[in-house]
Design an enzyme around this catalytic site. Structure first.
Site: not given
Length: 255
Positions: A137-138, A220, A223, A246
């Site tokens: 996702c990062c 985010c 998280c 990240c």
């Protein structure tokens, strides 16, 4: 070529515009070794050195406390370049509001938002990827957009706000990092949280209000949690995921 939301420092402000960013040719820069900076070195002197050695210096920022302090110091030191923010689609509203407040306060800087208008439902990543594979996702929502932009712009150095006391993974950060695609200059490497807080208060800087609710490092919303007493500043990031960074500044794809 990437499309970015660009906030330009025009007289009297001006509307938000969306325009394609043309690659700029990197100017020649002094291929000089970094001076022997020490813990007592004024960060503004480090920034001035970086500007002289790297006229194409660029500043990514997520507008955490460190980033807000660095932005103010950089403006004082004569930085007039871009402040680049990646909209992952999962930022807290308070983070986006902090960006807007900073843009109003520093009209001499150009604020660039990559992935402008991103949202959890935009199809960039599968739903809940942040839970099943936070690294992926990062990479998709934060690292890749910035990597592409840097490839287009070609800066020879980045101005970064990391400091040693943020986490054990950052305990040895030098003022100037060599290796990789470009130098990373860390003027706040030796600053403590107490120094940062004192500076921000003295200069009435627009700190993200979540910071005062215990969110000492803000990413985010899925998280990020508030930090517990005695924890590192970054302990609230990806808690329980076995992840501490990240990927922007560590790992094989670091900037």
């Amino acid at each position: 070529m990437m499309t970015a939301e660009v906030r330009t420092p025009e007289q009297g402000g001006g509307p938000l515009t969306t325009e394609p960013r043309a690659p700029r040719s990197a100017p020649g820069h002094a291929d000089a070794s970094a001076p022997a900076f020490g813990p007592e070195t004024d960060p503004r002197d480090i920034i001035r050195w970086a500007l002289a050695a790297h006229p194409d210096l660029l500043m990514p920022s997520a507008f955490n406390l460190n980033g807000v302090v660095l932005l103010d110091l950089a403006a004082q030191a004569g930085y007039r370049g871009e402040v680049v923010f990646v909209d992952t689609g999962y930022h807290f509203p308070e983070t986006l509001a902090t960006r807007d407040r900073l843009e109003s306060r520093y009209p001499e800087l150009t604020f660039v938002t990559l992935n402008a208008g991103a949202s959890p439902d935009d199809g960039q990543t599968p739903p809940d990827l942040y839970a099943s594979d936070p690294d992926a996702c990062c990479a998709a929502r934060k690292v890749d957009p910035l990597q592409r932009y840097l490839k287009e712009q070609g800066p020879s150095a980045l101005l970064n706000a990391r400091s040693r006391d943020q986490a054990s993974t950052r305990a040895d950060i030098p003022f100037v990092e060599e290796g990789g695609a470009r130098r990373r200059v860390n003027p706040l490497a030796h600053w403590t949280r107490e120094q940062l807080e004192a500076y921000a208060a003295e200069h009435d800087l627009p700190v993200n209000p979540l910071y005062f609710d215990g969110f000492l490092s803000i990413g985010c919303w899925p998280c990020t949690r508030a930090v517990k007493p005695g924890e590192d500043a970054r302990a609230g990031r990806w808690a329980g995921k076995g992840k501490t960074e990240c990927g922007l500044w560590q790992g094989e794809n670091k900037l």
